[in-house]
Motif scaffolding. Structure first.
Motif, PDB file in Angstrom:
ATOM      1  N   SER A  18       0.847  -1.189   0.000  1.00  0.00           N
ATOM      2  CA  SER A  18       0.000   0.000   0.000  1.00  0.00           C
ATOM      3  C   SER A  18       0.887   1.245   0.000  1.00  0.00           C
ATOM      4  CB  SER A  18      -0.908  -0.024   1.234  1.00  0.00           C
ATOM      5  OG  SER A  18      -1.658   1.152   1.287  1.00  0.00           O
ATOM      6  N   PRO A  19       1.296   1.693  -1.193  1.00  0.00           N
ATOM      7  CA  PRO A  19       2.232   2.827  -1.249  1.00  0.00           C
ATOM      8  C   PRO A  19       1.723   4.070  -0.510  1.00  0.00           C
ATOM      9  CG  PRO A  19       2.014   1.817  -3.403  1.00  0.00           C
ATOM     10  CD  PRO A  19       0.982   1.187  -2.534  1.00  0.00           C
ATOM     11  N   ILE A  20       0.410   4.288  -0.519  1.00  0.00           N
ATOM     12  CA  ILE A  20      -0.144   5.483   0.110  1.00  0.00           C
ATOM     13  C   ILE A  20       0.041   5.449   1.631  1.00  0.00           C
ATOM     14  CG2 ILE A  20      -2.571   4.873   0.542  1.00  0.00           C
ATOM     15  CD1 ILE A  20      -3.205   7.527  -1.128  1.00  0.00           C
ATOM     16  N   GLU A  21       0.180   4.226   2.177  1.00  0.00           N
ATOM     17  CA  GLU A  21       0.472   4.087   3.607  1.00  0.00           C
ATOM     18  C   GLU A  21       1.968   3.885   3.824  1.00  0.00           C
ATOM     19  OE1 GLU A  21      -1.822   4.475   5.806  1.00  0.00           O
ATOM     20  OE2 GLU A  21      -3.591   4.375   4.521  1.00  0.00           O
ATOM     21  N   GLY A  22       2.738   3.970   2.758  1.00  0.00           N
ATOM     22  CA  GLY A  22       4.194   3.804   2.859  1.00  0.00           C
ATOM     23  C   GLY A  22       4.632   2.348   2.965  1.00  0.00           C
TER      24      GLY A  22
ATOM     25  N   LEU B 137      -8.305  -3.721  -3.676  1.00  0.00           N
ATOM     26  CA  LEU B 137      -7.295  -3.175  -4.569  1.00  0.00           C
ATOM     27  C   LEU B 137      -5.859  -3.500  -4.142  1.00  0.00           C
ATOM     28  CD1 LEU B 137      -7.532  -0.907  -6.985  1.00  0.00           C
ATOM     29  CD2 LEU B 137      -6.050   0.189  -5.344  1.00  0.00           C
ATOM     30  N   GLU B 138      -5.580  -3.306  -2.834  1.00  0.00           N
ATOM     31  CA  GLU B 138      -4.220  -3.570  -2.359  1.00  0.00           C
ATOM     32  C   GLU B 138      -3.874  -5.051  -2.477  1.00  0.00           C
ATOM     33  OE1 GLU B 138      -5.470  -1.613   0.868  1.00  0.00           O
ATOM     34  OE2 GLU B 138      -4.913   0.304  -0.024  1.00  0.00           O
TER      35      GLU B 138
ATOM     36  N   LEU C 286      -9.989   8.362  -3.306  1.00  0.00           N
ATOM     37  CA  LEU C 286      -8.556   8.596  -3.153  1.00  0.00           C
ATOM     38  C   LEU C 286      -7.901   7.609  -2.192  1.00  0.00           C
ATOM     39  CD1 LEU C 286      -8.476  12.495  -2.753  1.00  0.00           C
ATOM     40  CD2 LEU C 286      -8.106  11.181  -4.835  1.00  0.00           C
ATOM     41  N   ARG C 287      -8.605   7.305  -1.122  1.00  0.00           N
ATOM     42  CA  ARG C 287      -7.982   6.496  -0.082  1.00  0.00           C
ATOM     43  C   ARG C 287      -9.072   5.817   0.747  1.00  0.00           C
ATOM     44  NH1 ARG C 287      -3.426   7.486   3.689  1.00  0.00           N
ATOM     45  NH2 ARG C 287      -2.809   9.354   2.601  1.00  0.00           N
ATOM     46  N   THR C 288      -8.769   4.642   1.269  1.00  0.00           N
ATOM     47  CA  THR C 288      -9.714   3.993   2.178  1.00  0.00           C
ATOM     48  C   THR C 288      -8.971   3.590   3.452  1.00  0.00           C
ATOM     49  OG1 THR C 288      -9.335   1.784   1.306  1.00  0.00           O
ATOM     50  CG2 THR C 288     -11.094   3.038   0.271  1.00  0.00           C
TER      51      THR C 288
ATOM     52  N   PRO D 203     -10.055   2.489  -3.977  1.00  0.00           N
ATOM     53  CA  PRO D 203      -9.265   3.541  -4.621  1.00  0.00           C
ATOM     54  C   PRO D 203      -9.248   3.406  -6.147  1.00  0.00           C
ATOM     55  CG  PRO D 203      -8.111   2.674  -2.733  1.00  0.00           C
ATOM     56  CD  PRO D 203      -9.320   1.830  -2.904  1.00  0.00           C
ATOM     57  N   PHE D 204      -9.131   4.527  -6.834  1.00  0.00           N
ATOM     58  CA  PHE D 204      -9.102   4.645  -8.311  1.00  0.00           C
ATOM     59  C   PHE D 204     -10.488   4.580  -8.955  1.00  0.00           C
ATOM     60  CE2 PHE D 204      -4.967   2.418  -7.510  1.00  0.00           C
ATOM     61  CZ  PHE D 204      -4.150   3.491  -7.769  1.00  0.00           C
TER      62      PHE D 204
ATOM     63  N   THR E 189      -1.153   5.369  -7.426  1.00  0.00           N
ATOM     64  CA  THR E 189      -1.264   5.696  -6.002  1.00  0.00           C
ATOM     65  C   THR E 189      -0.649   7.064  -5.728  1.00  0.00           C
ATOM     66  OG1 THR E 189      -1.034   3.348  -5.585  1.00  0.00           O
ATOM     67  CG2 THR E 189      -0.880   4.781  -3.693  1.00  0.00           C
TER      68      THR E 189
ATOM     69  N   LEU F 102      -3.087   9.705  -6.692  1.00  0.00           N
ATOM     70  CA  LEU F 102      -4.135   9.886  -5.682  1.00  0.00           C
ATOM     71  C   LEU F 102      -3.610  10.658  -4.469  1.00  0.00           C
ATOM     72  CD1 LEU F 102      -5.947   6.408  -5.627  1.00  0.00           C
ATOM     73  CD2 LEU F 102      -6.439   8.414  -7.017  1.00  0.00           C
ATOM     74  N   GLU F 103      -2.399  10.301  -4.029  1.00  0.00           N
ATOM     75  CA  GLU F 103      -1.859  10.978  -2.846  1.00  0.00           C
ATOM     76  C   GLU F 103      -1.587  12.457  -3.142  1.00  0.00           C
ATOM     77  OE1 GLU F 103       1.626   9.215  -1.050  1.00  0.00           O
ATOM     78  OE2 GLU F 103       1.374  10.390   0.773  1.00  0.00           O
TER      79      GLU F 103
ATOM     80  N   GLU G  57      -4.827  14.293  -3.076  1.00  0.00           N
ATOM     81  CA  GLU G  57      -5.298  14.457  -1.690  1.00  0.00           C
ATOM     82  C   GLU G  57      -4.548  15.589  -0.987  1.00  0.00           C
ATOM     83  OE1 GLU G  57      -4.626  11.100   0.869  1.00  0.00           O
ATOM     84  OE2 GLU G  57      -5.984  11.860   2.403  1.00  0.00           O
TER      85      GLU G  57
ATOM     86  N   ARG H 248       4.394   9.747   0.657  1.00  0.00           N
ATOM     87  CA  ARG H 248       4.815   8.400   1.036  1.00  0.00           C
ATOM     88  C   ARG H 248       4.955   7.494  -0.182  1.00  0.00           C
ATOM     89  NH1 ARG H 248       1.016   6.681   6.085  1.00  0.00           N
ATOM     90  NH2 ARG H 248       2.520   7.068   7.716  1.00  0.00           N
ATOM     91  N   SER H 249       4.043   7.660  -1.117  1.00  0.00           N
ATOM     92  CA  SER H 249       3.996   6.724  -2.241  1.00  0.00           C
ATOM     93  C   SER H 249       5.074   6.984  -3.290  1.00  0.00           C
ATOM     94  CB  SER H 249       2.617   6.780  -2.891  1.00  0.00           C
ATOM     95  OG  SER H 249       2.293   8.107  -3.198  1.00  0.00           O
TER      96      SER H 249
END
Lengths: 198, 250
Positions: free
Chosen positions: A111-115, A146-147, B13-15, B55-56, B101, B104-105, B108, B242-243
């Motif tokens: 999950s790149p958005i969570e690092g 998705l992840e 964008l995010r869950t 997401p997406f 990702t 999206l980040e 956001e 982060r992404s």
């Protein structure tokens, strides 16, 4: 704000997932009114889970010994590995009594958005397990979100060159539901994965 | 008092997991800007719209605003219909997934305030996801084009054809993120990095949507442009994405 120990307990409970300040307060006062023996049992359970439980050196599942119950069982099929995200997924699959192979617990999903990237999961350990050629089938049972899909895609690409049958759990209609209520993504997957009546 | 329901289309964008089976979804909506809402029961396998609020996904939503009065500030998703399931095709390719990702980040983070409409950013995000899902361009190029244009919408368009300090036109090559673009020899601070002319040309092409030129850029040029664009974005966001470090670069 309450007196010291009560407030400390509320603060600690409030840090648990899904427990908000109101729930923390309710649990704290429940514990305060509960029988001391019940509270002691809870304390023992909490201490033991941290002291005794560790992670299986082979698959990463929770275990009381060096290896988990599944990895110690000689009747399990060594040729099949089922990859899951969390130890609770192992329990869910074990409940089906359909699977006789062994597991590999990744410890989450990419999950790149969570690092969280591939290096933060137990993917390297999986590749080590696959290296000796014993395993002939890899079942990717990451969550159907998705992840989970992206993680499955990543692993499938990593093992592409290996002489290995790679499968993904089927997605489709829940048993006992009505077709009209299925969302188009799930219904689309159900069509993709339809099987012939033999 | 009217019914506290509204309808809008949005990109998820995010869950985040919430409680037993719910999720908090962060949405970039067409008319209401960035909105956070609770999607109840979507983690259950029998959920009616679980797959739609991933997401997406570009979805048509009905939302209930009553939660605002209860103090949580979160709306509730009451209905969801898919407009375009970009998630499926993006997640099937790891390079597209990591680049997507980061899109999206970025979206956001560039919407600092909740419920502040930003139609241009919404349309740009939809366009970037469509491009990634269709595989029209190298995923990292699509990401870089999105970042540059999203920054431009937010008022941070980098200056590439004249000095960012004195406006002197010309092909300057020293890129100074703090100055907001390239600077002339006179205004170049010591140690400021020199960027290849091709890289600046690629950045201009990405800004203007000149895809034939952008697609033809050498991998080396694409990598240098990605580095400059990432540095420029991080400077304006103050905190790193982060992404971005996990984006797969070929």
């Amino acid at each position: 704000m309450y007196e010291g120990p009560v407030q400390d307990l509320i603060d600690e409970l409030g840090r648990l997932p899904g427990v908000g300040p109101k729930s923390a307060q309710r649990i704290a006062f429940h514990l305060l009114a509960a029988d001391p023996a019940d509270v002691r049992r809870l304390v023992t359970a909490l201490t033991e889970v941290k002291d005794k439980v560790r992670f299986c050196t082979i698959c990463g599942n929770v275990a009381e010994e060096e290896q988990c119950r599944v990895c110690r069982d000689p009747r399990r099929d060594l040729a099949v590995i089922c990859v899951v995200e969390e130890p609770k997924d192992v329990v869910a699959i074990e409940r089906t009594r359909e699977f006789r192979g062994r597991y590999h617990v990744l410890g989450g999903a990419i999950s790149p958005i969570e690092g969280v990237g591939p290096d933060d999961l137990r993917i390297r350990e999986l590749m080590t397990r696959l290296a000796d050629g014993t395993v002939t089938e890899l079942i990717l049972a990451t969550d159907p979100n998705l992840e989970g899909e992206a993680t499955a895609t990543y692993i499938a690409r990593l093992v592409k060159e290996m002489d290995l049958k790679v499968t993904r759990l089927a997605s489709g209609l829940p048993v006992g539901g009505d077709l009209e209520y299925a969302d188009e993504v799930t219904l689309g997957r159900a069509f993709e994965g339809r099987r012939a009546y033999s | 008092m009217g019914v506290p329901l509204y309808r809008d289309d949005a990109i998820v964008l995010r869950t985040q997991k919430l409680g037993e089976a719910d999720r908090i979804v962060t949405l970039l909506t067409r008319r209401h800007g960035r909105v956070r809402a609770v999607a109840k029961g979507v983690r259950r396998t029998g959920s009616k719209f679980g797959a739609r609020v991933e997401p997406f996904m570009h979805v048509d939503l009905q939302l209930h605003t009553s939660a605002v009065e209860s103090g949580s500030g979160l709306d509730i998703v009451t209905q969801a219909e898919t407009l375009a399931p970009y998630g499926e095709t993006i997640a099937a390719d790891y390079g597209r997934y990591t680049a997507g990702t980061a899109v999206l980040e970025t979206a956001e983070r560039l919407t600092a305030e909740e419920r502040e409409p930003s139609l241009r950013l919404f349309l740009l995000t939809v366009g970037a996801l469509r491009s990634l899902a269709d595989g029209e361009h190298v995923p990292t190029l699509a990401l870089d084009a999105f970042i540059l244009r999203a920054l431009a919408i937010s008022g941070y368009e980098p200056v590439l054809d004249s000095c960012a300090r004195c406006d002197q036109p010309g092909a300057h090559r020293a890129f100074v993120v703090a100055a907001g673009g390239v600077v002339c020899a006179e205004h170049r601070p010591p140690g400021a990095p020199i960027v290849a002319t091709e890289t600046l040309r690629l950045m201009s092409a990405l800004m203007s949507g000149d895809w034939p030129s952008a697609d033809a850029a050498e991998p080396k040029t694409q990598r240098e442009a990605s580095g400059v664009i990432a540095a420029y974005l991080q400077w304006h966001l103050e905190r790193g994405l982060r992404s971005l470090r996990l984006v797969e670069r070929s």
